[in-house]
Write a protein that holds these residues in place. Sequence first.
Motif, short mmCIF file in Angstrom:
data_model
loop_
_atom_site.label_atom_id
_atom_site.label_comp_id
_atom_site.label_asym_id
_atom_site.label_seq_id
_atom_site.Cartn_x
_atom_site.Cartn_y
_atom_site.Cartn_z
N ARG A 286 0.82 -1.20 0.00
CA ARG A 286 0.00 0.00 0.00
C ARG A 286 0.86 1.26 0.00
NH1 ARG A 286 -5.41 -0.89 1.19
NH2 ARG A 286 -5.92 -3.09 1.51
N ALA A 287 1.97 1.25 0.75
CA ALA A 287 2.86 2.41 0.78
C ALA A 287 3.49 2.63 -0.59
CB ALA A 287 3.94 2.20 1.84
N ARG A 290 0.92 4.18 -3.00
CA ARG A 290 0.74 5.60 -2.71
C ARG A 290 1.90 6.42 -3.26
NH1 ARG A 290 -1.29 3.65 2.32
NH2 ARG A 290 0.77 3.90 3.27
N ARG A 293 1.67 6.60 -7.08
CA ARG A 293 0.58 7.49 -7.51
C ARG A 293 0.99 8.96 -7.34
NH1 ARG A 293 -4.50 6.01 -8.20
NH2 ARG A 293 -5.30 7.82 -7.08
N ALA A 294 1.65 9.27 -6.23
CA ALA A 294 2.11 10.64 -6.01
C ALA A 294 3.11 11.05 -7.08
CB ALA A 294 2.72 10.77 -4.61
#
Length: 316
Positions: A286-287, A290, A293-294
């Motif tokens: 999950r990290a 993220r 995506r950033a």
Amino acid sequence: MLNLERLRTLDALARHGSVSGAAEGLHITTSAVSQQMAKLEREVGQRLLAKHGRGVRLTDAGRLLAEHAARILSQVELAQADLEAQRGQVAGELRISAFPTAARGLFPVALADLRERHPALRVRSRESEPENGIRGVVRGDLDLAVVLDWYNKPMPLPDGLVKALLLDDPADVALPAAHPLAGREEVDLGELAEDEWITWGEGEFCHEWLMFTLRSKGVEPIVAHRAAESHTQLNLVAAGLGVCIAPVLGRDPLPAGVVTVPLRQRVRRHVFVVWRADADRRPSIRAAVRALRAAGERFGGALEDGAPVRTAATVS
């Protein structure tokens, strides 16, 4: 009691189809694979491998046990993901791949962000074409892979994967600066019918997409040169040797002598990350999503819906 590491070796043999492939996937020697299998055969009291030409094949007992091994290992991964989720710690090792322009455009930002935010996480990255990245995730050699498809040609995905869109990446046509169309505000693909194309390798997903797209516009492509790496393609364009498709992600800086012109067809590719559903709850997964995506948002990749999607397609 069946040994888990030996079951993992059997599973790798079943997935890769050879001792050398299993050894490469497990990052061990071929002799270690053979030793593990010999010990497993003694444990179960049956032959699991038989000679097949210069290689080996699984016996009926080997295939039966390999099916059980795949389910057992999946349950182990689920258990590990649940334990990681309960601890809530982003730690351990994460193996990730991306196709070359995504590795150039996304990895420096995303992986630096992961290192800063989660110092206990060890990320191991490598470049890999989309098809190879997907196979690596399915086999368990990779935890995540950044892959792509095109607006008019989806990338088939196997069951049991989860994907999240990172960005939509527009693509222009790259022309030599002296090309008659280099000064235009936009170009139609049909206007390039007489041009020589610089494309990807035969059989690669992006090459097949380009052939499909040009032919759908009534253009029978003249392929002059092939190069897997986008900057090699652009340097060939700079030398006046043809034209190529140039997505925005990872293409800068452009070589001197190259002009990019938008296509009237508004060509774009979808860049997304995939991982196994049984690892979905891992905080490290999950990290990483993220962070990717950033990084994608820097290229105008803001998304309407960031929810992961479980896939139901199959690979032929």
